[in-house]
Design a protein around this motif. Structure first.
Motif, PDB file in Angstrom:
ATOM      1  N   LYS A  22      -1.756 -19.756   8.434  1.00  0.00           N
ATOM      2  CA  LYS A  22      -1.687 -20.713   9.550  1.00  0.00           C
ATOM      3  C   LYS A  22      -0.337 -21.442   9.535  1.00  0.00           C
ATOM      4  O   LYS A  22       0.352 -21.503  10.546  1.00  0.00           O
ATOM      5  CB  LYS A  22      -2.836 -21.737   9.469  1.00  0.00           C
ATOM      6  CG  LYS A  22      -4.226 -21.107   9.522  1.00  0.00           C
ATOM      7  CD  LYS A  22      -5.327 -22.148   9.499  1.00  0.00           C
ATOM      8  CE  LYS A  22      -5.451 -22.933   8.221  1.00  0.00           C
ATOM      9  NZ  LYS A  22      -5.788 -22.135   7.008  1.00  0.00           N
ATOM     10  N   GLY A  23       0.008 -21.992   8.367  1.00  0.00           N
ATOM     11  CA  GLY A  23       1.272 -22.732   8.266  1.00  0.00           C
ATOM     12  C   GLY A  23       2.468 -21.831   8.526  1.00  0.00           C
ATOM     13  O   GLY A  23       3.383 -22.175   9.282  1.00  0.00           O
ATOM     14  N   THR A  24       2.447 -20.649   7.926  1.00  0.00           N
ATOM     15  CA  THR A  24       3.561 -19.688   8.061  1.00  0.00           C
ATOM     16  C   THR A  24       3.765 -19.328   9.532  1.00  0.00           C
ATOM     17  O   THR A  24       4.888 -19.349  10.046  1.00  0.00           O
ATOM     18  CB  THR A  24       3.218 -18.398   7.256  1.00  0.00           C
ATOM     19  OG1 THR A  24       2.960 -18.767   5.912  1.00  0.00           O
ATOM     20  CG2 THR A  24       4.333 -17.375   7.342  1.00  0.00           C
ATOM     21  N   LEU A  60      -2.262 -26.926  16.650  1.00  0.00           N
ATOM     22  CA  LEU A  60      -3.077 -27.557  15.615  1.00  0.00           C
ATOM     23  C   LEU A  60      -3.403 -26.548  14.519  1.00  0.00           C
ATOM     24  O   LEU A  60      -3.932 -25.474  14.793  1.00  0.00           O
ATOM     25  CB  LEU A  60      -4.365 -28.083  16.223  1.00  0.00           C
ATOM     26  CG  LEU A  60      -4.198 -29.255  17.176  1.00  0.00           C
ATOM     27  CD1 LEU A  60      -5.539 -29.615  17.830  1.00  0.00           C
ATOM     28  CD2 LEU A  60      -3.667 -30.447  16.416  1.00  0.00           C
ATOM     29  N   ASP A  61      -3.078 -26.933  13.291  1.00  0.00           N
ATOM     30  CA  ASP A  61      -3.274 -26.064  12.130  1.00  0.00           C
ATOM     31  C   ASP A  61      -4.243 -26.775  11.175  1.00  0.00           C
ATOM     32  O   ASP A  61      -3.901 -27.790  10.587  1.00  0.00           O
ATOM     33  CB  ASP A  61      -1.874 -25.835  11.519  1.00  0.00           C
ATOM     34  CG  ASP A  61      -1.862 -25.429  10.052  1.00  0.00           C
ATOM     35  OD1 ASP A  61      -2.919 -25.263   9.457  1.00  0.00           O
ATOM     36  OD2 ASP A  61      -0.746 -25.292   9.505  1.00  0.00           O
ATOM     37  N   GLY A  62      -5.476 -26.263  11.115  1.00  0.00           N
ATOM     38  CA  GLY A  62      -6.446 -26.844  10.171  1.00  0.00           C
ATOM     39  C   GLY A  62      -7.355 -27.893  10.784  1.00  0.00           C
ATOM     40  O   GLY A  62      -8.181 -28.476  10.088  1.00  0.00           O
ATOM     41  N   ASN A  92      -0.181 -17.132  -5.605  1.00  0.00           N
ATOM     42  CA  ASN A  92       1.278 -16.951  -5.670  1.00  0.00           C
ATOM     43  C   ASN A  92       2.057 -17.949  -4.815  1.00  0.00           C
ATOM     44  O   ASN A  92       3.282 -17.894  -4.773  1.00  0.00           O
ATOM     45  CB  ASN A  92       1.638 -15.531  -5.208  1.00  0.00           C
ATOM     46  CG  ASN A  92       1.326 -14.520  -6.290  1.00  0.00           C
ATOM     47  OD1 ASN A  92       1.999 -14.470  -7.306  1.00  0.00           O
ATOM     48  ND2 ASN A  92       0.270 -13.745  -6.087  1.00  0.00           N
ATOM     49  N   ARG A  93       1.369 -18.812  -4.099  1.00  0.00           N
ATOM     50  CA  ARG A  93       2.101 -19.744  -3.216  1.00  0.00           C
ATOM     51  C   ARG A  93       2.693 -20.908  -4.012  1.00  0.00           C
ATOM     52  O   ARG A  93       2.061 -21.462  -4.890  1.00  0.00           O
ATOM     53  CB  ARG A  93       1.151 -20.296  -2.147  1.00  0.00           C
ATOM     54  CG  ARG A  93       1.828 -21.359  -1.281  1.00  0.00           C
ATOM     55  CD  ARG A  93       1.011 -21.735  -0.095  1.00  0.00           C
ATOM     56  NE  ARG A  93      -0.278 -22.299  -0.444  1.00  0.00           N
ATOM     57  CZ  ARG A  93      -1.172 -22.715   0.451  1.00  0.00           C
ATOM     58  NH1 ARG A  93      -0.911 -22.605   1.748  1.00  0.00           N
ATOM     59  NH2 ARG A  93      -2.325 -23.224   0.068  1.00  0.00           N
ATOM     60  N   ARG A  94       3.906 -21.295  -3.668  1.00  0.00           N
ATOM     61  CA  ARG A  94       4.518 -22.515  -4.205  1.00  0.00           C
ATOM     62  C   ARG A  94       5.044 -23.280  -2.995  1.00  0.00           C
ATOM     63  O   ARG A  94       5.642 -22.694  -2.086  1.00  0.00           O
ATOM     64  CB  ARG A  94       5.683 -22.204  -5.164  1.00  0.00           C
ATOM     65  CG  ARG A  94       5.268 -21.461  -6.419  1.00  0.00           C
ATOM     66  CD  ARG A  94       4.330 -22.286  -7.326  1.00  0.00           C
ATOM     67  NE  ARG A  94       3.903 -21.552  -8.522  1.00  0.00           N
ATOM     68  CZ  ARG A  94       2.850 -20.737  -8.581  1.00  0.00           C
ATOM     69  NH1 ARG A  94       2.086 -20.536  -7.515  1.00  0.00           N
ATOM     70  NH2 ARG A  94       2.536 -20.137  -9.715  1.00  0.00           N
ATOM     71  N   HIS A 146       2.584 -25.919  -7.401  1.00  0.00           N
ATOM     72  CA  HIS A 146       1.417 -25.072  -7.126  1.00  0.00           C
ATOM     73  C   HIS A 146       0.326 -26.064  -6.749  1.00  0.00           C
ATOM     74  O   HIS A 146      -0.055 -26.903  -7.578  1.00  0.00           O
ATOM     75  CB  HIS A 146       1.053 -24.284  -8.389  1.00  0.00           C
ATOM     76  CG  HIS A 146       0.021 -23.231  -8.163  1.00  0.00           C
ATOM     77  ND1 HIS A 146      -0.800 -22.765  -9.156  1.00  0.00           N
ATOM     78  CD2 HIS A 146      -0.334 -22.544  -7.051  1.00  0.00           C
ATOM     79  CE1 HIS A 146      -1.611 -21.839  -8.671  1.00  0.00           C
ATOM     80  NE2 HIS A 146      -1.343 -21.693  -7.384  1.00  0.00           N
ATOM     81  N   ARG A 147      -0.139 -26.047  -5.489  1.00  0.00           N
ATOM     82  CA  ARG A 147      -1.121 -27.043  -5.053  1.00  0.00           C
ATOM     83  C   ARG A 147      -2.336 -27.067  -5.984  1.00  0.00           C
ATOM     84  O   ARG A 147      -2.811 -26.008  -6.400  1.00  0.00           O
ATOM     85  CB  ARG A 147      -1.571 -26.746  -3.609  1.00  0.00           C
ATOM     86  CG  ARG A 147      -0.626 -27.315  -2.572  1.00  0.00           C
ATOM     87  CD  ARG A 147      -0.906 -26.829  -1.149  1.00  0.00           C
ATOM     88  NE  ARG A 147      -2.296 -26.773  -0.727  1.00  0.00           N
ATOM     89  CZ  ARG A 147      -2.673 -26.397   0.496  1.00  0.00           C
ATOM     90  NH1 ARG A 147      -1.751 -26.075   1.407  1.00  0.00           N
ATOM     91  NH2 ARG A 147      -3.942 -26.357   0.824  1.00  0.00           N
ATOM     92  N   ASP A 148      -2.855 -28.269  -6.267  1.00  0.00           N
ATOM     93  CA  ASP A 148      -4.044 -28.385  -7.127  1.00  0.00           C
ATOM     94  C   ASP A 148      -5.201 -27.565  -6.566  1.00  0.00           C
ATOM     95  O   ASP A 148      -6.007 -27.021  -7.324  1.00  0.00           O
ATOM     96  CB  ASP A 148      -4.497 -29.856  -7.244  1.00  0.00           C
ATOM     97  CG  ASP A 148      -3.566 -30.667  -8.131  1.00  0.00           C
ATOM     98  OD1 ASP A 148      -2.821 -30.054  -8.927  1.00  0.00           O
ATOM     99  OD2 ASP A 148      -3.577 -31.909  -8.021  1.00  0.00           O
TER     100      ASP A 148
HETATM  101 MG    MG Z   1      -1.428 -24.519   5.522  1.00  0.00          MG
END
Ligand code: MG
Ligand code: AP5
Length: 213
Positions: free
Chosen positions: A13-15, A80-82, A123-125, A156-158
């Motif tokens: 979504k963000g990408t 709108l994302d999320g 793998n996301r940072r 790295h998100r919690d």
């Molecule tokens: Mg996102």
């Protein structure tokens, strides 16, 4: 114009929003990003939201609806994302926008398998300073742990730890997927796009479908 992008955690979504906002001159409103800013500033909303986010649960509707309807009204044309993420949120958003005479133009649903999502999120940072997002295999930062754009530290998100990812996916299937049926039955344009493939290819499909409407 108000577009809604729906999809499981890690669907992209963000990408994809970052690419679509340039083309359609819309603002990008991510409820998750807004919560992360509130958490970093240790506001009352942030402190409450963190407990739910770290446990893979949704932040309660009464907090989200007020925060996001205000943000949408302030933003005007946006993607709108999320948000919305529950039928109750979708209904409240519709009511607020109908009052303003600016209904949702279309709802885009990104479809992707749970196994692919888990691989992406592990793998996301991300950079909490400028919002840039990296992937340790296919879009690595030039210097390990450092944001290419603003040189801040990457994290790295919690909620991107394996045990929280599976809870977020369960929450998505149970509480968020039903809003697709809500939008279908209320006669909104609903576009469904396979988001399991290559990022550029997905952007092309999204643009061709959105251009059509
Ligand atoms: Mg996102
Ligand atoms: P939020 O921040 O919105 O998280 P999410 O929905 O779980 O989605 P993500 O941000 O994890 O994934 P994404 O779809 O944006 O994927 P991305 O583009 O980064 O919300 C966090 C939490 O806040 C929620 O769990 C909830 O607790 C709370 N919350 C937020 N909104 C709420 C609401 N309305 N109501 C209640 N609570 C709410 O991509 C992921 C990774 O994959 C990246 O590394 C990217 O580079 C890579 N990638 C993207 N696309 C591809 C591709 N096609 N191929 C390969 N890799 C790809």
């Amino acid at each position: 114009m108000i577009l809604i992008l729906i999809g499981p955690p890690g669907a992209g979504k963000g990408t994809q929003c970052k690419r679509l906002v340039d083309r359609y001159k819309l603002k990008h409103l991510s409820s998750g990003d807004i919560f992360r800013t509130e958490i970093a500033s240790e506001t009352e909303i942030g402190i409450t939201a963190k407990k739910f986010i770290d446990d893979g649960k949704l932040v309660p509707d009464e907090i989200v609806i007020e925060m996001m309807t205000k943000a949408v009204r302030a933003a005007g044309d946006c993607i709108l994302d999320g948000f919305p993420r529950t039928v109750n949120q979708a209904r409240s958003l519709d009511e607020a926008l109908e009052k303003d005479g600016c209904p949702v133009k279309a709802v885009v649903v990104l479809k992707v398998d749970d196994e692919i999502v888990a691989q992406r999120l592990t793998n996301r940072r991300v950079c909490l300073h400028c919002g840039a997002s990296f992937h340790l295999q296919h879009s690595k930062p030039a210097v390990d742990g450092v944001c290419d754009a603003c040189k801040s530290k990457l994290i790295h998100r919690d909620d991107d730890k394996a045990e929280v990812i599976s809870k977020r996916l369960a929450t998505y299937h149970k509480q968020t997927e039903p809003i697709v049926e809500y939008y279908n039955s209320s006669g909104k344009v609903v576009l469904t796009v396979d988001a399991g493939g290559n990022i550029d290819e997905i952007t092309k499909v999204l643009i061709s479908q959105i251009d059509n409407i």
